[in-house]
Design an enzyme around this catalytic site. Sequence first.
Site, short mmCIF file in Angstrom:
data_model
loop_
_atom_site.label_atom_id
_atom_site.label_comp_id
_atom_site.label_asym_id
_atom_site.label_seq_id
_atom_site.Cartn_x
_atom_site.Cartn_y
_atom_site.Cartn_z
N GLY A 32 0.81 -1.12 -0.03
CA GLY A 32 0.09 -0.08 -0.02
C GLY A 32 0.78 1.35 -0.16
O GLY A 32 2.02 1.30 0.16
N SER A 33 0.05 2.53 0.07
CA SER A 33 0.79 3.44 -0.12
C SER A 33 1.59 4.02 1.12
O SER A 33 2.50 4.80 1.06
CB SER A 33 -0.38 4.75 -0.56
OG SER A 33 -1.24 4.74 0.44
N THR A 34 1.25 3.70 2.37
CA THR A 34 1.81 4.04 3.51
C THR A 34 2.84 3.14 3.58
O THR A 34 4.17 3.45 4.01
CB THR A 34 0.98 3.52 4.81
OG1 THR A 34 -0.25 4.17 4.48
CG2 THR A 34 1.45 4.20 5.87
N GLY A 89 0.12 -1.66 6.21
CA GLY A 89 -0.71 -0.57 6.59
C GLY A 89 -2.27 -1.20 6.89
O GLY A 89 -2.18 -2.28 7.14
N ALA A 90 -3.16 -0.26 6.84
CA ALA A 90 -4.60 -0.73 7.40
C ALA A 90 -5.58 0.15 6.75
O ALA A 90 -5.20 1.43 6.44
CB ALA A 90 -4.74 -1.00 8.83
N ASP A 91 -6.76 -0.37 6.50
CA ASP A 91 -7.96 0.54 6.12
C ASP A 91 -8.63 1.37 7.35
O ASP A 91 -9.29 2.19 7.16
CB ASP A 91 -8.64 -0.07 4.99
CG ASP A 91 -7.97 -0.69 3.95
OD1 ASP A 91 -7.40 0.19 3.24
OD2 ASP A 91 -7.97 -1.97 3.70
N GLY A 102 -7.13 -4.90 3.25
CA GLY A 102 -7.41 -5.43 1.85
C GLY A 102 -7.87 -4.50 0.74
O GLY A 102 -8.18 -4.90 -0.25
N GLY A 103 -7.68 -3.30 1.32
CA GLY A 103 -8.11 -2.21 0.12
C GLY A 103 -7.41 -2.39 -1.03
O GLY A 103 -7.62 -1.87 -2.18
N GLU A 110 -1.03 -10.83 2.70
CA GLU A 110 -0.66 -10.08 4.14
C GLU A 110 -1.13 -10.87 5.37
O GLU A 110 -0.51 -10.86 6.40
CB GLU A 110 -1.80 -8.78 4.08
CG GLU A 110 -1.16 -7.82 2.89
CD GLU A 110 -1.98 -6.45 2.67
OE1 GLU A 110 -1.43 -5.54 2.34
OE2 GLU A 110 -3.42 -6.62 3.21
C1 A5P Z 1 -3.40 -3.90 1.01
O1 A5P Z 1 -4.25 -5.04 0.63
C2 A5P Z 1 -4.00 -3.33 2.25
O2 A5P Z 1 -4.30 -4.11 3.38
C3 A5P Z 1 -3.51 -2.03 2.72
O3 A5P Z 1 -2.47 -2.19 3.67
C4 A5P Z 1 -4.54 -1.06 3.07
O4 A5P Z 1 -5.30 -1.01 2.16
C5 A5P Z 1 -3.84 0.35 3.24
O5 A5P Z 1 -3.18 0.97 2.27
P1 A5P Z 1 -2.81 2.45 2.27
O6 A5P Z 1 -1.48 2.60 3.07
O7 A5P Z 1 -2.48 2.69 0.64
O8 A5P Z 1 -3.79 3.34 2.83
#
Ligand code: A5P
Length: 233
Positions: A32-34, A89-91, A102-103, A110
Amino acid sequence: MSESDVIRFKQQAAERAVAFVSSGMTLGLGTGSTVRFALEAIARRLHQGDLERIEGVPTSIQTEHRARELGIPLITLNDRPMLDLTIDGADEVDDDLNLIKGGGGALLREKIVAQASSRNIIIVDHSKCSSRLGTHWPVPVEVHATAWKGETDFLASIGGRISMRMAPSGVPQKTDNGNVILDADFGPIANPHDLNHQLNNRAGIMAHGLFLWLAADVIVAGKDGIRHLTKNV
Ligand code: A5P
């Protein structure tokens, strides 16, 4: 909160987490972006000689590519089935440090990597915090491609409003594992443990985005600074 604030907070949370990495560790590398900021911070420390003998297990093809570009040594879980630390990261994060993830579509790997890790540090900006999971984000459910219709009906029968995650080209988006994702909106979830149990029992569900009792640490960055939340897991 402006978009540039969010980016800055993600970077701050990521850099704080990478301070917990030490030489010789095996690392789970989230998606993810973070996490991209965490990968950059790990690479910077490696290139400065501040870290050595790091080995990382990527949780997605996207992370694998970025880690290779940055020169982070990679292994697989079959090389090292137990990892010292995962940064992901997380949503959505609730007060008990339970998560929706899972976003970005990488939930299966993961979760495998999180379960293999002695410690999971989750990095988020403040907008991800919520008193009840499901308030801001649906639960991503990765299902076998042959089972999406039946699993859609099942998820609807337990109260979800379901949408199939689509690729920009208009076809169902395939995960790195060749499965499809149903985003299941249950609204604020009264008992995530009951839902976790129901979802775990379906053969057609390869993984779902409820990550309960996995995060020992959540680092939250926001306009009031950085908070480090902890819990015994
Ligand atoms: C990836 O499948 C996700 O679990 C990401 O860790 C989660 O969506 C957070 O993503 P961002 O850091 O892009 O917000």
